[in-house]
Design a protein around this motif. Structure first.
Motif, PDB file in Angstrom:
ATOM      1  N   GLU A  10      -7.509  -6.127  -7.179  1.00  0.00           N
ATOM      2  CA  GLU A  10      -8.730  -5.370  -7.451  1.00  0.00           C
ATOM      3  C   GLU A  10      -8.708  -4.074  -6.656  1.00  0.00           C
ATOM      4  N   ILE A  11      -9.247  -3.030  -7.271  1.00  0.00           N
ATOM      5  CA  ILE A  11      -9.417  -1.739  -6.607  1.00  0.00           C
ATOM      6  C   ILE A  11     -10.868  -1.343  -6.794  1.00  0.00           C
ATOM      7  N   ASN A  12     -11.599  -1.284  -5.705  1.00  0.00           N
ATOM      8  CA  ASN A  12     -12.994  -0.839  -5.744  1.00  0.00           C
ATOM      9  C   ASN A  12     -13.030   0.620  -5.333  1.00  0.00           C
ATOM     10  N   ALA A  13     -13.266   1.501  -6.304  1.00  0.00           N
ATOM     11  CA  ALA A  13     -13.276   2.945  -6.053  1.00  0.00           C
ATOM     12  C   ALA A  13     -14.710   3.408  -5.855  1.00  0.00           C
TER      13      ALA A  13
ATOM     14  N   LEU B 128      -3.919   5.096 -13.278  1.00  0.00           N
ATOM     15  CA  LEU B 128      -3.637   5.559 -11.912  1.00  0.00           C
ATOM     16  C   LEU B 128      -2.513   6.586 -11.843  1.00  0.00           C
TER      17      LEU B 128
ATOM     18  N   LEU C 126      -8.660  -1.800  -1.608  1.00  0.00           N
ATOM     19  CA  LEU C 126      -7.771  -2.691  -2.348  1.00  0.00           C
ATOM     20  C   LEU C 126      -7.956  -4.136  -1.913  1.00  0.00           C
TER      21      LEU C 126
ATOM     22  N   ILE D 222     -10.158  -2.058 -11.910  1.00  0.00           N
ATOM     23  CA  ILE D 222     -10.711  -0.999 -11.072  1.00  0.00           C
ATOM     24  C   ILE D 222     -12.192  -0.913 -11.362  1.00  0.00           C
TER      25      ILE D 222
ATOM     26  N   ASP E 287     -10.772   4.333  -2.159  1.00  0.00           N
ATOM     27  CA  ASP E 287     -10.342   3.147  -2.904  1.00  0.00           C
ATOM     28  C   ASP E 287     -10.094   2.008  -1.931  1.00  0.00           C
TER      29      ASP E 287
ATOM     30  N   VAL F  86       0.833  -1.201   0.000  1.00  0.00           N
ATOM     31  CA  VAL F  86       0.000   0.000   0.000  1.00  0.00           C
ATOM     32  C   VAL F  86       0.868   1.250   0.000  1.00  0.00           C
TER      33      VAL F  86
ATOM     34  N   ALA G  32      -7.237   0.522   2.394  1.00  0.00           N
ATOM     35  CA  ALA G  32      -7.980   1.509   1.615  1.00  0.00           C
ATOM     36  C   ALA G  32      -7.203   2.814   1.579  1.00  0.00           C
TER      37      ALA G  32
ATOM     38  N   ILE H 212      -1.775  -6.449  -6.066  1.00  0.00           N
ATOM     39  CA  ILE H 212      -3.096  -5.819  -5.997  1.00  0.00           C
ATOM     40  C   ILE H 212      -3.951  -6.402  -7.114  1.00  0.00           C
TER      41      ILE H 212
ATOM     42  N   TYR I 138       2.201   1.721  -3.401  1.00  0.00           N
ATOM     43  CA  TYR I 138       1.078   2.096  -4.275  1.00  0.00           C
ATOM     44  C   TYR I 138       0.758   3.586  -4.130  1.00  0.00           C
TER      45      TYR I 138
END
Length: 304
Positions: free
Chosen positions: A278-281, A230, A269, A212, A267, A190, A248, A276, A193
């Motif tokens: 998946e990223i749920n924004a 990104l 993660l 994403i 976000d 993280v 997150a 990583i 990132y």
């Protein structure tokens, strides 16, 4: 203390003790913090009006959860006709939202994965309530039946149908609904990132099929595409957080010529095997303020 005062004081004390767990329950039912807030408030008002009817046969926690569940079901009856989700809910639903984890201890007991929350959105309201009470909390069929005002065979049918639907959209093993505390390796991923500004630096952190999701916008998939997306030259300021038991980032954006950074996204993660995946924004001010963060920031400040 008089009998009257005792009668007046027990409910606020019970509510204070169980409020956090009740809020997590309402989040499971609704899928977002704002609706959970409203549901908790309405449940407390209903509990207050019926406080003299509480006989103590069940615990105060069970009683409050039962009231909140019925408030949810009543609200759903009054809502417009429900449509069945199609495809991945996390890709298109703007109703879902992340849930802030206030502490590792609480997170380990109460937090469920976003994958399960998304899967619950496929369930009609009564199936969702029955499934949560039976499989998330381990209530007996008789207890669930009493909470829903239904017969035990009807509850068993609701739960069975719910399980079949959830199995198609979330991990079948309930143990996988919960996320263990973040490891030092996760935290390092993280950190890297957060600070990556070049696609070449970011791409090593991403799984090959990373994606994403960011409703209402279309998802972005693939390592190269995600890395390019990104690292666009935008003026971000971010804070680390934990949501739904996952790492997150809370993100603020400063537009060209503007003085302030404005709250924009949270976000969440998903890290798998050191990458990583998946990223749920979740886009919108209300998601950021649910974490107790301000709507705007001046110049970048130290992490809150």
């Amino acid at each position: 203390m008089s009998v009257t005062n005792e009668r007046e004081s027990w409910l606020p004390a019970a509510y204070a003790e169980h409020r956090r767990g009740l809020h997590a329950h309402c989040y499971r039912l609704t899928g977002n913090v704002a609706d959970a807030d409203d549901l908790v408030q309405e449940a407390f008002l209903r509990a207050w009006r019926s406080r003299d009817a509480f006989e103590g046969r069940a615990s105060a926690r069970t009683w409050l959860f039962r009231i909140a569940t019925n408030v949810f079901l009543d609200n759903r009856k009054a809502a417009s006709r429900r449509t069945t989700p199609v495809g991945d809910v996390l890709e298109w639903s703007t109703e879902l939202g992340p849930y802030p984890d206030p502490s590792a201890d609480f997170a380990s007991r109460e937090t469920v994965e976003l994958a399960l929350i998304a899967a619950l959105m496929y369930l009609p309201a009564r199936q969702r309530a029955a499934f949560i009470l039976r499989d998330a909390y381990g209530w007996t069929p008789a207890e669930v039946a009493e909470a829903l005002g239904a017969a035990v065979p009807a509850v068993n049918s609701l739960v069975q149908r719910a399980r079949e639907t959830v199995r198609r959209h979330a991990p079948a093993d309930p143990a996988r609904w919960r996320r263990p505390p973040l490891t030092s390796e996760d935290e390092e991923i993280v950190r890297r990132y957060r600070t990556a500004t070049d696609p070449a630096h970011l791409i090593d952190l991403l799984a090959e099929d990373v994606r994403i999701t960011m409703p209402p916008d279309a998802p972005v998939s693939g390592r190269e595409e995600v890395a390019e997306f990104l690292t666009r030259p935008l003026d971000w300021h971010t804070f680390p957080a934990v949501a739904n038991g996952r790492p997150a980032l809370i993100n603020y954006l400063r537009q060209p010529g503007k003085e302030h950074y404005e709250a924009l996204t949270v976000d969440v993660l998903r890290i798998v095997d050191g990458k990583i995946a998946e990223i749920n924004a979740f886009i919108g001010l209300h998601h950021v303020t649910a974490f107790g963060m301000p709507a705007t920031l001046d110049v970048p400040i130290a992490a809150i």
